[in-house]
Design a protein around this motif. Sequence first.
Motif, mmCIF file in Angstrom:
data_model
loop_
_atom_site.group_PDB
_atom_site.id
_atom_site.type_symbol
_atom_site.label_atom_id
_atom_site.label_comp_id
_atom_site.label_asym_id
_atom_site.label_seq_id
_atom_site.Cartn_x
_atom_site.Cartn_y
_atom_site.Cartn_z
ATOM 1 N N LEU A 139 -3.837 12.479 -2.994
ATOM 2 C CA LEU A 139 -3.304 11.340 -3.724
ATOM 3 C C LEU A 139 -4.314 10.834 -4.741
ATOM 4 C CD1 LEU A 139 -1.034 9.373 -4.162
ATOM 5 C CD2 LEU A 139 -1.948 7.953 -2.334
ATOM 6 N N LEU A 140 -5.586 10.819 -4.375
ATOM 7 C CA LEU A 140 -6.622 10.379 -5.309
ATOM 8 C C LEU A 140 -6.644 11.276 -6.542
ATOM 9 C CD1 LEU A 140 -9.508 9.541 -2.801
ATOM 10 C CD2 LEU A 140 -8.147 7.918 -4.121
ATOM 11 N N ALA A 141 -6.482 12.583 -6.322
ATOM 12 C CA ALA A 141 -6.481 13.526 -7.446
ATOM 13 C C ALA A 141 -5.285 13.274 -8.357
ATOM 14 C CB ALA A 141 -6.458 14.957 -6.937
ATOM 15 N N SER A 142 -4.103 13.053 -7.756
ATOM 16 C CA SER A 142 -2.894 12.796 -8.542
ATOM 17 C C SER A 142 -3.022 11.510 -9.341
ATOM 18 C CB SER A 142 -1.673 12.708 -7.619
ATOM 19 O OG SER A 142 -1.447 13.931 -6.955
ATOM 20 N N THR A 143 -3.583 10.473 -8.712
ATOM 21 C CA THR A 143 -3.753 9.189 -9.393
ATOM 22 C C THR A 143 -4.719 9.312 -10.549
ATOM 23 O OG1 THR A 143 -3.338 8.054 -7.294
ATOM 24 C CG2 THR A 143 -4.333 6.764 -9.058
ATOM 25 N N ASN A 144 -5.790 10.075 -10.360
ATOM 26 C CA ASN A 144 -6.756 10.283 -11.433
ATOM 27 C C ASN A 144 -6.133 11.024 -12.609
ATOM 28 O OD1 ASN A 144 -8.768 8.991 -10.002
ATOM 29 N ND2 ASN A 144 -9.589 10.879 -9.110
ATOM 30 N N GLN A 145 -5.264 11.991 -12.307
ATOM 31 C CA GLN A 145 -4.574 12.727 -13.370
ATOM 32 C C GLN A 145 -3.663 11.799 -14.166
ATOM 33 O OE1 GLN A 145 -2.563 15.983 -11.471
ATOM 34 N NE2 GLN A 145 -4.442 17.094 -11.012
ATOM 35 N N LEU B 289 3.052 -1.047 10.727
ATOM 36 C CA LEU B 289 3.013 0.416 10.643
ATOM 37 C C LEU B 289 2.822 0.848 9.195
ATOM 38 C CD1 LEU B 289 3.308 3.159 12.055
ATOM 39 C CD2 LEU B 289 5.784 2.953 11.760
ATOM 40 N N PHE B 290 3.493 0.167 8.272
ATOM 41 C CA PHE B 290 3.357 0.458 6.844
ATOM 42 C C PHE B 290 1.910 0.269 6.388
ATOM 43 C CE2 PHE B 290 3.404 -1.150 2.436
ATOM 44 C CZ PHE B 290 3.972 -0.063 1.793
ATOM 45 N N GLU B 291 1.285 -0.829 6.785
ATOM 46 C CA GLU B 291 -0.101 -1.098 6.394
ATOM 47 C C GLU B 291 -1.049 -0.073 7.005
ATOM 48 O OE1 GLU B 291 -1.060 -3.203 4.147
ATOM 49 O OE2 GLU B 291 1.007 -3.901 3.853
ATOM 50 N N LEU B 292 -0.757 0.354 8.226
ATOM 51 C CA LEU B 292 -1.583 1.371 8.882
ATOM 52 C C LEU B 292 -1.512 2.692 8.122
ATOM 53 C CD1 LEU B 292 -3.202 2.479 11.356
ATOM 54 C CD2 LEU B 292 -0.980 2.916 12.442
ATOM 55 N N ILE B 293 -0.305 3.115 7.782
ATOM 56 C CA ILE B 293 -0.121 4.383 7.078
ATOM 57 C C ILE B 293 -0.708 4.312 5.667
ATOM 58 C CG2 ILE B 293 1.636 5.938 6.134
ATOM 59 C CD1 ILE B 293 3.339 5.279 8.590
ATOM 60 N N LYS B 294 -0.623 3.153 5.038
ATOM 61 C CA LYS B 294 -1.163 2.993 3.697
ATOM 62 C C LYS B 294 -2.664 3.303 3.667
ATOM 63 C CE LYS B 294 0.227 -0.472 1.166
ATOM 64 N NZ LYS B 294 0.378 -1.845 0.583
ATOM 65 N N GLN B 295 -3.379 2.938 4.722
ATOM 66 C CA GLN B 295 -4.821 3.192 4.772
ATOM 67 C C GLN B 295 -5.138 4.677 4.711
ATOM 68 O OE1 GLN B 295 -6.532 1.210 8.177
ATOM 69 N NE2 GLN B 295 -5.510 -0.723 7.721
ATOM 70 N N THR B 296 -4.402 5.488 5.478
ATOM 71 C CA THR B 296 -4.687 6.923 5.506
ATOM 72 C C THR B 296 -4.161 7.634 4.277
ATOM 73 O OG1 THR B 296 -2.682 7.326 6.814
ATOM 74 C CG2 THR B 296 -4.730 7.019 8.022
ATOM 75 N N VAL B 297 -3.002 7.204 3.774
ATOM 76 C CA VAL B 297 -2.415 7.865 2.611
ATOM 77 C C VAL B 297 -3.213 7.568 1.343
ATOM 78 C CG1 VAL B 297 -0.395 7.939 1.103
ATOM 79 C CG2 VAL B 297 -0.098 8.000 3.574
ATOM 80 N N ASN B 298 -3.602 6.313 1.150
ATOM 81 C CA ASN B 298 -4.335 5.946 -0.055
ATOM 82 C C ASN B 298 -5.700 6.613 -0.147
ATOM 83 O OD1 ASN B 298 -2.396 4.357 -1.243
ATOM 84 N ND2 ASN B 298 -3.178 2.438 -0.438
#
Length: 284
Positions: free
Chosen positions: A270-276, A256-265
């Motif tokens: 999240l991409l915007a926050s990581t870029n900042q 379940l963790f790996e499944l959720i990681k795909q959609t969250v990442n």
Amino acid sequence: MSYQQPSAIAPRKLQLSASSVKQLAIQHQADELAQRYQRYFQASIASNQEEVTKIYQLRHRVYCEEFQFEPSNHQQMERDVYDSYSHYCRVQHLNSGLDAGCLRMVSPSKQQSIPLLDTGQSVISHQELHPDNFAKESICEVSRVALDTQFRRRKIDLKNGAAPAGAGLSAFSQKELRTFPYITMSLYLAASIVAEQCGIKHAYVMVEPKLARSLSMFGIKMTRIGPNIDYHGIRAAYHITVERFQEHLPLLYQPLFELIKQTVNSSPALLASTNQLDAVGQNR
């Protein structure tokens, strides 16, 4: 030509220990849980104003209308000053499009704080794990966890005459209902992924001690860092590191963790926050 007895050349049966059999059974159950969850729900980060508004509306229904922890308002949205620097995790019910649950991660910068520190009470007695010991950018507080009433009820409630409003339990299949207890866990899984990507190492939460004990059975083993206080019931402050949460995640929740990681990442938010964060690191 030598002759071998049949018993000498017969294939050997695979011998599995009791612990191995149990582990295989849990792995099978874990895979089934992830597949069933994927069929009915999706965890993600709120990435636009429309999704954030739906979260505020869900919080108003739960915190203001149902439990009356906060005053109602004509906008029918529950929010406060901490929302201006928070990430929002949400779980959407795919068949109906409804938000089944949400939580927020208050992620302060140097001039900001977390709700725990602003309560005006001595809620933290554990000096080593006090938030002031860590950089503001490395801490967060998980709060405003809310589940829509429909997704907190089980079919047994129908027998007691407690049918909720909206779609109603009669609209849900037995398989869907069996997935409901994992909505909250999936929110915490999503939050840990967001925290890891944003460089957050320490998470704080104010919950009922009995809820903390229940969460420990799901693999969320937090350290209590303060006394009981009366805040919408008896609650206490707890701390957990993101690393500890993920390292001690039970086998049952790993698929379940790996499944959720795909959609969250892959979330734009999240991409915007990581870029900042990358940009800040390059400018130092």
